[in-house]
Structures are given as C-alpha cells and as structure tokens.
Design a protein around this motif. Structure first.
Motif, short mmCIF file in Angstrom:
data_model
loop_
_atom_site.label_atom_id
_atom_site.label_comp_id
_atom_site.label_asym_id
_atom_site.label_seq_id
_atom_site.Cartn_x
_atom_site.Cartn_y
_atom_site.Cartn_z
N GLY A 36 0.50 13.86 -9.57
CA GLY A 36 1.33 15.04 -9.84
C GLY A 36 1.54 15.27 -11.32
N ARG A 37 1.79 14.20 -12.05
CA ARG A 37 2.02 14.32 -13.49
C ARG A 37 0.75 14.76 -14.20
N THR A 38 -0.41 14.23 -13.78
CA THR A 38 -1.69 14.61 -14.38
C THR A 38 -1.99 16.08 -14.11
N VAL A 39 -1.77 16.53 -12.88
CA VAL A 39 -1.97 17.94 -12.55
C VAL A 39 -1.07 18.81 -13.43
N SER A 40 0.18 18.39 -13.62
CA SER A 40 1.08 19.16 -14.46
C SER A 40 0.59 19.21 -15.91
N MET A 41 0.08 18.10 -16.42
CA MET A 41 -0.42 18.08 -17.79
C MET A 41 -1.60 19.03 -17.96
N LEU A 42 -2.39 19.19 -16.91
CA LEU A 42 -3.54 20.08 -16.97
C LEU A 42 -3.16 21.54 -16.67
N ALA A 43 -2.35 21.74 -15.65
CA ALA A 43 -2.06 23.10 -15.19
C ALA A 43 -0.87 23.76 -15.88
N ASP A 44 0.08 22.97 -16.34
CA ASP A 44 1.34 23.52 -16.84
C ASP A 44 1.50 23.46 -18.36
N HIS A 45 0.55 22.86 -19.05
CA HIS A 45 0.75 22.63 -20.48
C HIS A 45 0.93 23.93 -21.27
N ALA A 46 0.10 24.91 -21.02
CA ALA A 46 0.18 26.16 -21.80
C ALA A 46 1.56 26.81 -21.67
N ARG A 47 2.15 26.75 -20.51
CA ARG A 47 3.44 27.41 -20.28
C ARG A 47 4.64 26.51 -20.55
N HIS A 48 4.49 25.18 -20.29
CA HIS A 48 5.65 24.29 -20.35
C HIS A 48 5.49 23.11 -21.30
N GLY A 49 4.36 23.01 -22.00
CA GLY A 49 4.18 21.93 -22.97
C GLY A 49 4.23 20.54 -22.35
N THR A 50 3.53 20.35 -21.25
CA THR A 50 3.61 19.08 -20.51
C THR A 50 2.68 17.99 -21.03
N PHE A 59 0.83 -1.20 0.00
CA PHE A 59 0.00 0.00 0.00
C PHE A 59 0.87 1.25 0.00
N ALA A 60 1.89 1.28 0.86
CA ALA A 60 2.75 2.47 0.95
C ALA A 60 3.50 2.72 -0.37
N ALA A 61 4.07 1.68 -0.93
CA ALA A 61 4.79 1.85 -2.20
C ALA A 61 3.83 2.22 -3.32
N GLY A 62 2.67 1.59 -3.34
CA GLY A 62 1.67 1.90 -4.37
C GLY A 62 1.18 3.33 -4.26
N ALA A 63 1.00 3.80 -3.02
CA ALA A 63 0.55 5.19 -2.83
C ALA A 63 1.57 6.17 -3.40
N ALA A 64 2.86 5.86 -3.27
CA ALA A 64 3.89 6.74 -3.84
C ALA A 64 3.74 6.81 -5.36
N TRP A 65 3.52 5.67 -6.01
CA TRP A 65 3.34 5.67 -7.47
C TRP A 65 2.06 6.39 -7.87
N LEU A 66 1.00 6.21 -7.12
CA LEU A 66 -0.24 6.92 -7.45
C LEU A 66 -0.06 8.42 -7.25
N GLY A 67 0.72 8.81 -6.26
CA GLY A 67 1.04 10.22 -6.07
C GLY A 67 1.79 10.79 -7.26
N MET A 68 2.69 10.00 -7.83
CA MET A 68 3.41 10.44 -9.03
C MET A 68 2.43 10.64 -10.19
N ALA A 69 1.50 9.70 -10.35
CA ALA A 69 0.51 9.82 -11.43
C ALA A 69 -0.36 11.06 -11.23
#
Length: 141
Positions: free
Chosen positions: A95-109, A83-93
């Motif tokens: 964070g990456r999804t938020v970046s794709m939504l929030a940062d794309h216009a400025r950083h092409g994510t 669970f702990a290791a899986g939660a870390a990977w889900l946290g990465m997913a």
C-alpha cells in the motif's frame, strides 16, 4: 527452537511492543504513523488505541503464543500465525509503495520516511514469515 522461529519471534516482539506503545500512548502511536485525529470528529484517539494499539499487540501476541505453545499445538500453528501477521506487514509495504508511485505528484508521498517504512515493513513481514519460508524451502520450520 529453530532459527526461523527465533526470527519470527523477534519480529513478533517488535510488533507487539509497537502495539503496546500505541495502546498506552495513542499520541506516541499517532506520531509514529504521522497521523492525528480530526478535531471536529471526536473519538479518533480510540482508533489509535484500537487499531495501532490493541490490534497490533494481539496480532503479534498470537504469533508469540503460537511459538510458546508449538510443542502442544504443532509447528503448523507457528507457520500459520507468522504467515498471517507477515502478510499484514507485506500488505502495508504494498500500500505504501503504491501510494509513493500513484500519489506523489498530488500529495508528496515519495519521502525518506516512506522509503524507510517500506523497508521496515518488508523486513518485519518476511521475518514473521520465516517459519513458512523455511517450510516452503524444504526445511522443517
């Protein structure tokens, strides 16, 4: 050994191998995550060996150890470690999804690499959590 433990163990092995690769070759780890140390600030390679190398290796090694010791330590140790290791990977997913939504216009994510990576992170995270998911689903690990 149950199917959920095998799934979690396979995902832990993938994570441990990614960590070992980065520990041995931080340049390889840097290329996987598409980052590089800053030339004007020494010590960056140590960060790759530490975070992407040793950190990933031992995080997933803990899951593998819990699986290996499940007879002595109990299935709860496998559920908790996965669970702990899986939660870390889900946290990465997340964070990456938020970046794709929030940062794309400025950083092409919003790239194919990031889309693939979200899928990979979700699969590894859920696979690591398989014993926990089986437990909450009413199956014994």
């Amino acid at each position: 050994m149950t199917v959920t433990v095998i799934i979690s163990g396979a995902a832990a092995l993938v994570g441990a191998l990614l960590g070992l690769g980065s520990l041995i070759s931080p340049a390889w780890g840097a290329s996987v995550v598409r980052l590089q140390p800053m030339a004007d600030r020494p010590g960056g390679w140590a960060e790759f060996r530490a975070s992407y190398g040793g950190g990933l290796l031992l995080l997933h090694g803990a899951v593998l150890l819990a699986i290996a010791m499940r007879e002595q330590a109990g299935m709860a140790s496998v559920v908790a470690a996965g669970f702990a290791a899986g939660a870390a990977w889900l946290g990465m997913a997340i964070g990456r999804t938020v970046s794709m939504l929030a940062d794309h216009a400025r950083h092409g994510t919003r790239t194919g690499y990031n889309l693939f990576s979200v899928g990979f992170e979700l699969v590894i995270g859920l696979a690591l959590m398989a014993p926990w998911l089986g437990h909450i689903g009413g199956r014994a690990g």
